[in-house]
Design an enzyme around this catalytic site. Structure first.
Site, PDB file in Angstrom:
ATOM      1  N   LYS A 255       3.984  -2.089  -3.711  1.00 43.31           N
ATOM      2  CA  LYS A 255       5.304  -1.744  -4.245  1.00 43.31           C
ATOM      3  C   LYS A 255       6.458  -1.907  -3.270  1.00 43.31           C
ATOM      4  O   LYS A 255       6.360  -1.500  -2.107  1.00 43.31           O
ATOM      5  CB  LYS A 255       5.283  -0.279  -4.693  1.00 43.31           C
ATOM      6  CG  LYS A 255       4.354  -0.037  -5.854  1.00 43.31           C
ATOM      7  CD  LYS A 255       4.452   1.403  -6.319  1.00 43.31           C
ATOM      8  CE  LYS A 255       3.378   1.697  -7.349  1.00 43.31           C
ATOM      9  NZ  LYS A 255       2.651   2.928  -7.056  1.00 43.31           N
TER      10      LYS A 255
ATOM     11  N   ARG B 171     -11.960   6.270  13.236  1.00 39.51           N
ATOM     12  CA  ARG B 171     -11.055   7.308  13.760  1.00 39.51           C
ATOM     13  C   ARG B 171     -11.759   8.242  14.744  1.00 39.51           C
ATOM     14  O   ARG B 171     -11.114   8.771  15.642  1.00 39.51           O
ATOM     15  CB  ARG B 171     -10.458   8.111  12.607  1.00 39.51           C
ATOM     16  CG  ARG B 171      -9.284   7.393  11.981  1.00 39.51           C
ATOM     17  CD  ARG B 171      -8.678   8.207  10.875  1.00 39.51           C
ATOM     18  NE  ARG B 171      -7.405   7.637  10.466  1.00 39.51           N
ATOM     19  CZ  ARG B 171      -6.779   7.952   9.342  1.00 39.51           C
ATOM     20  NH1 ARG B 171      -7.313   8.823   8.520  1.00 39.51           N
ATOM     21  NH2 ARG B 171      -5.624   7.404   9.050  1.00 39.51           N
TER      22      ARG B 171
ATOM     23  N   GLY C 146      -3.772   1.523   7.215  1.00 37.01           N
ATOM     24  CA  GLY C 146      -3.908   1.422   5.759  1.00 37.01           C
ATOM     25  C   GLY C 146      -4.737   0.235   5.305  1.00 37.01           C
ATOM     26  O   GLY C 146      -5.762  -0.107   5.899  1.00 37.01           O
TER      27      GLY C 146
ATOM     28  N   GLY D  42       0.228   5.812   6.892  1.00 41.21           N
ATOM     29  CA  GLY D  42       1.521   6.453   6.626  1.00 41.21           C
ATOM     30  C   GLY D  42       2.322   6.671   7.900  1.00 41.21           C
ATOM     31  O   GLY D  42       3.536   6.457   7.931  1.00 41.21           O
TER      32      GLY D  42
HETATM   33  N1  LIG Z   1      -0.247  -9.492  -6.278  1.00 38.20           N
HETATM   34  C1  LIG Z   1      -0.688  -8.252  -6.418  1.00 38.20           C
HETATM   35  N2  LIG Z   1      -0.745  -7.639  -7.602  1.00 38.20           N
HETATM   36  C2  LIG Z   1      -1.209  -6.396  -7.741  1.00 38.20           C
HETATM   37  N3  LIG Z   1      -1.622  -5.636  -6.724  1.00 38.20           N
HETATM   38  C3  LIG Z   1      -1.595  -6.172  -5.498  1.00 38.20           C
HETATM   39  C4  LIG Z   1      -1.125  -7.494  -5.284  1.00 38.20           C
HETATM   40  N4  LIG Z   1      -1.223  -7.750  -3.962  1.00 38.20           N
HETATM   41  C5  LIG Z   1      -1.721  -6.643  -3.389  1.00 38.20           C
HETATM   42  N5  LIG Z   1      -1.954  -5.687  -4.283  1.00 38.20           N
HETATM   43  C6  LIG Z   1      -2.555  -4.359  -4.058  1.00 38.20           C
HETATM   44  O1  LIG Z   1      -1.766  -3.589  -3.192  1.00 38.20           O
HETATM   45  C7  LIG Z   1      -2.599  -2.567  -2.650  1.00 38.20           C
HETATM   46  C8  LIG Z   1      -2.127  -2.182  -1.290  1.00 38.20           C
HETATM   47  O2  LIG Z   1      -0.810  -1.758  -1.362  1.00 38.20           O
HETATM   48  P1  LIG Z   1      -0.226  -0.659  -0.381  1.00 38.20           P
HETATM   49  O3  LIG Z   1      -0.954   0.625  -0.577  1.00 38.20           O
HETATM   50  O4  LIG Z   1       1.230  -0.693  -0.584  1.00 38.20           O
HETATM   51  O5  LIG Z   1      -0.600  -1.278   1.046  1.00 38.20           O
HETATM   52  P2  LIG Z   1      -0.788  -0.566   2.437  1.00 38.20           P
HETATM   53  O6  LIG Z   1      -1.886   0.464   2.309  1.00 38.20           O
HETATM   54  O7  LIG Z   1      -1.216  -1.628   3.390  1.00 38.20           O
HETATM   55  O8  LIG Z   1       0.538   0.049   2.762  1.00 38.20           O
HETATM   56  C9  LIG Z   1      -3.997  -3.110  -2.613  1.00 38.20           C
HETATM   57  O9  LIG Z   1      -4.852  -2.248  -3.303  1.00 38.20           O
HETATM   58  C10 LIG Z   1      -3.879  -4.463  -3.330  1.00 38.20           C
HETATM   59  O10 LIG Z   1      -4.908  -4.695  -4.243  1.00 38.20           O
HETATM   60  O1  LIG Z   2      -5.411   9.267   6.401  1.00 34.90           O
HETATM   61  C1  LIG Z   2      -4.255   9.598   6.650  1.00 34.90           C
HETATM   62  O2  LIG Z   2      -3.183   8.907   6.170  1.00 34.90           O
HETATM   63  P1  LIG Z   2      -3.175   7.281   5.991  1.00 34.90           P
HETATM   64  O3  LIG Z   2      -4.224   6.948   4.959  1.00 34.90           O
HETATM   65  O4  LIG Z   2      -1.763   6.994   5.509  1.00 34.90           O
HETATM   66  O5  LIG Z   2      -3.465   6.674   7.335  1.00 34.90           O
HETATM   67  C2  LIG Z   2      -3.939  10.757   7.541  1.00 34.90           C
HETATM   68  O6  LIG Z   2      -5.117  11.435   7.931  1.00 34.90           O
HETATM   69  C3  LIG Z   2      -2.954  11.697   6.843  1.00 34.90           C
HETATM   70  O7  LIG Z   2      -3.526  12.221   5.688  1.00 34.90           O
HETATM   71  P2  LIG Z   2      -2.593  12.759   4.510  1.00 34.90           P
HETATM   72  O8  LIG Z   2      -1.861  11.573   3.918  1.00 34.90           O
HETATM   73  O9  LIG Z   2      -3.509  13.448   3.530  1.00 34.90           O
HETATM   74  O10 LIG Z   2      -1.595  13.721   5.147  1.00 34.90           O
END
Ligand SMILES: Nc1ncnc2c1ncn2[C@@H]1O[C@H](COP(=O)(O)OP(=O)(O)O)[C@@H](O)[C@H]1O
Ligand SMILES: O=C(OP(=O)(O)O)[C@H](O)COP(=O)(O)O
Length: 394
Positions: free
Chosen positions: A197, A36, A351, A374
């Site tokens: 989810k 970043r 993410g 996000g």
């Molecule tokens: N089949 C699965 N069962 C349980 N957890 C899973 C599965 N597939 C992926 N995950 C978990 O989902 C998490 C990511 O989900 P999420 O935060 O929704 O994704 P993103 O950050 O890309 O939006 C990862 O930590 C991963 O380990």
């Molecule tokens: O790391 C961030 O979000 P992200 O992990 O969803 O990319 C941004 O810096 C926003 O941070 P916040 O979710 O604490 O407002």
């Protein structure tokens, strides 16, 4: 983009308050991933070259409105200074008289980083007094913090009402890439949605179903869809209350002529652990006391084929528990297909998908990796980002 950018305003000799997203991972006082910081360099360099006095502001972590020593931005200033090859001043506060006088010593082309803006309760409340206090430090406001653009905070939204307010180059690029993808996509256009989810991805699936040719589902959320199709999923992740919604998505895809891809096989485990016993089964045969933690090899092949036939792919969310070696194969296969497919423009929606691509050393093979998790998700849901809305129109 219909918003003004740094290129549209005169910056010579001006004090510029530039909001960046330096919310970087740190360990033992060291920045462990500087992606970043690097992403903000073009804007910072541009401001310097234009003869601006550059005042950078960022949040780090979630200190909840008070000073948390480990969340000071001092290590970030140090790393930024190394990357710029130029001294970066750092203040211990983010506004006020002492900060003003430090800014008064800045020459054109010099850079100063304010302390973590989330040390003040007014930041996340978008308090107008705090926004004014930030605005008093500068003549122009630049928002380059795409990763925080979905937050309506004092330094991302409020301040824009008190100064000429324009986007930075990173912000502009992120909005251009994601905006073009959603409004005028090259086809076939494929979205890959994974992660944990269904609940977190409802908006994005709803919005993308209106736009894509192919929708690929993977990750933990896939099993609610598999269940919706009438298969047993053992101990795999299930959101019982989202089964009907999953059914409605499958039906809507059919009505719209969107091809909807779900796992046809799975890597199942007898527990959620790196040392679990595992096997590959077809999707109809997940044993009742096992759970699926990755898509299987046939699914990976199917998805890779769709990717390679696509002109544009947007990817959000891993296909399995990629943090564990045994369950990283599906996510890796998708990343590799994107990397190998020369004719496919690949957009990685921040993410965990971005983290996975980094982990597999394929980041430089992707067309665009968003710096916002996000923020890119909300953009793909079709929501307006407050940090962008507040900027001046062209
Ligand atoms: N089949 C699965 N069962 C349980 N957890 C899973 C599965 N597939 C992926 N995950 C978990 O989902 C998490 C990511 O989900 P999420 O935060 O929704 O994704 P993103 O950050 O890309 O939006 C990862 O930590 C991963 O380990
Ligand atoms: O790391 C961030 O979000 P992200 O992990 O969803 O990319 C941004 O810096 C926003 O941070 P916040 O979710 O604490 O407002």
């Amino acid at each position: 983009m219909n918003k003004k950018s740094v290129k549209d305003v005169d910056l010579k000799g001006k004090r510029v308050f530039c909001r960046v997203d330096f919310n970087v991972p740190m360990k033992d006082g060291q920045v462990t991933d500087e992606t970043r910081i690097r992403a903000a360099l073009p804007t910072i360099q541009y401001l310097m070259d234009q003869g601006a006095k550059v005042i950078l502001a960022s949040h780090l972590g979630r200190p909840k409105g008070s000073v948390v020593e480990e969340m000071r931005l001092t290590p970030v200033a140090k790393r930024l200074s190394e990357l710029l090859g130029k001294d970066v001043q750092k203040t211990d506060e983010a506004y006020g008289e002492s900060v003003k006088s430090q800014i008064g010593t800045l020459n054109e082309g010099e850079v100063l980083l304010l302390e973590n803006v989330r040390f003040y309760p007014g930041e996340e409340k978008n308090d107008s007094e705090l926004a004014k206090a930030f605005a008093e430090l500068a003549d122009v406001y630049v928002n380059d913090a795409f990763g925080a653009a979905h937050r309506a905070h004092a330094s991302t939204e409020g301040i824009a009402h008190h100064l000429p307010a324009v986007s930075g180059l990173l912000m502009e690029k992120e909005l251009d890439v994601l905006g073009k993808a959603l409004s005028n996509p090259e086809r076939p256009f494929t979205a890959i949605i994974g992660g944990a989810k269904v609940k977190d991805k409802i908006g994005v699936i709803e919005n993308l179903l209106e736009k894509v040719d192919n929708l690929i589902i993977g990750g933990g959320l896939a099993y609610t869809f598999v269940k919706a199709q009438g298969h047993e999923i053992g101990q795999s992740l299930l959101e019982e209350d989202k089964i009907d919604l999953a059914k409605s998505f499958i039906q809507k895809a059919e009505e719209k002529g969107v091809k909807f891809y779900m796992p046809i096989d799975a890597v199942v485990a007898d527990e959620f652990s790196e040392t679990a016993n595992t096997k590959v089964v077809s999707i109809e045969e997940i044993p009742s006391d096992w759970q699926s933690l990755d898509i299987g090899p046939k699914t990976a092949e199917l998805y890779s084929g769709v990717i390679k036939e696509s002109k544009l792919v947007i990817w959000n969310g891993p296909m399995g528990v990629f943090e564990m070696e045994k369950f990283a194969g599906g996510t890796k296969a998708v990343a590799e297909a994107l990397a190998e497919s020369q004719g496919t423009y690949s957009v990685i929606g921040g993410g965990d998908s971005a983290a996975a691509v980094e982990k597999f050393n394929l980041a430089d093979k992707m067309s665009h990796i968003s710096t916002g998790g996000g923020a890119s998700l909300e953009f793909m849901e079709g929501k307006a980002l407050p940090g962008v809305v507040a900027l001046n129109d062209k």
